[in-house]
Design a protein around this motif. Structure first.
Motif, short mmCIF file in Angstrom:
data_model
loop_
_atom_site.label_atom_id
_atom_site.label_comp_id
_atom_site.label_asym_id
_atom_site.label_seq_id
_atom_site.Cartn_x
_atom_site.Cartn_y
_atom_site.Cartn_z
N GLU A 72 0.83 -1.20 0.00
CA GLU A 72 0.00 0.00 0.00
C GLU A 72 0.87 1.24 0.00
OE1 GLU A 72 -2.33 -0.52 3.54
OE2 GLU A 72 -0.57 -0.59 4.81
N TYR A 81 -5.17 6.77 -1.56
CA TYR A 81 -4.62 5.56 -0.94
C TYR A 81 -4.76 4.44 -1.97
CZ TYR A 81 -4.57 1.42 2.11
OH TYR A 81 -4.31 0.20 2.69
N LYS A 140 -4.02 0.42 -2.54
CA LYS A 140 -3.72 -0.87 -1.91
C LYS A 140 -3.74 -1.94 -3.01
CE LYS A 140 -6.82 -3.32 0.44
NZ LYS A 140 -7.70 -3.83 1.51
#
Length: 150
Positions: free
Chosen positions: A6, A102, A104
């Protein structure tokens, strides 16, 4: 072998997705990528198959990428196959706020032949490569630092 990587990218999610989807920019953030060729389907669409040629640690590797599912800007999933391995990559993108994303990635690898030995001797090499790709993407997206011809 399964693992998750991540990273936070200091750009709006729309900008991250635009760059992630731009196949002409792949060599800028996929270190060692020398060639890509669309073999089947429409580029960027589910079912599209692409051949990738990558030079890693002095070795030339050919692999195939197939987009298996996508709902951008939320997620993009693909399968990869090459000599001695198959893998699935499930990428998820979340807007943290207006100027940060973000990313991931859930990875799963299966090995055969000599790659079984490599995976046992150097189990962290695959995760480290995934982390490097994400860091290279971040460096290119935020600062224009390219890995092209590296």
């Amino acid at each position: 072998m399964k693992y998750t990587t991540e990273i936070y990218i200091d750009l709006p999610r729309e900008d991250v997705i635009a760059l992630f989807e731009d196949t002409t920019r792949l060599p800028d953030w996929q270190r060692g990528l020398q060639e890509t060729k669309l073999l089947k389907g429409k580029s960027g669409e589910i079912g599209a198959k692409r051949k990738l040629k990558i030079k890693l640690e002095g070795q030339k590797i050919s692999m195939f990428e197939t987009i298996t599912d996508k709902d951008l800007p939320n997620y993009w999933h693909g399968n990869y196959s090459g000599k001695g391995f198959t893998s699935s990559q499930k990428n998820y993108f979340e807007a943290v706020h207006a100027h940060q994303t973000y990313w991931k990635c859930e990875s799963e690898f299966n090995f055969s032949g000599f790659m079984i030995v490599i995976s046992k001797l150097l189990p962290t090499i695959f995760k480290k490569r995934s982390e490097l790709v994400m860091k290279d993407f971040k460096a290119f997206a935020e600062n224009g630092i390219s890995q092209r011809n590296t």
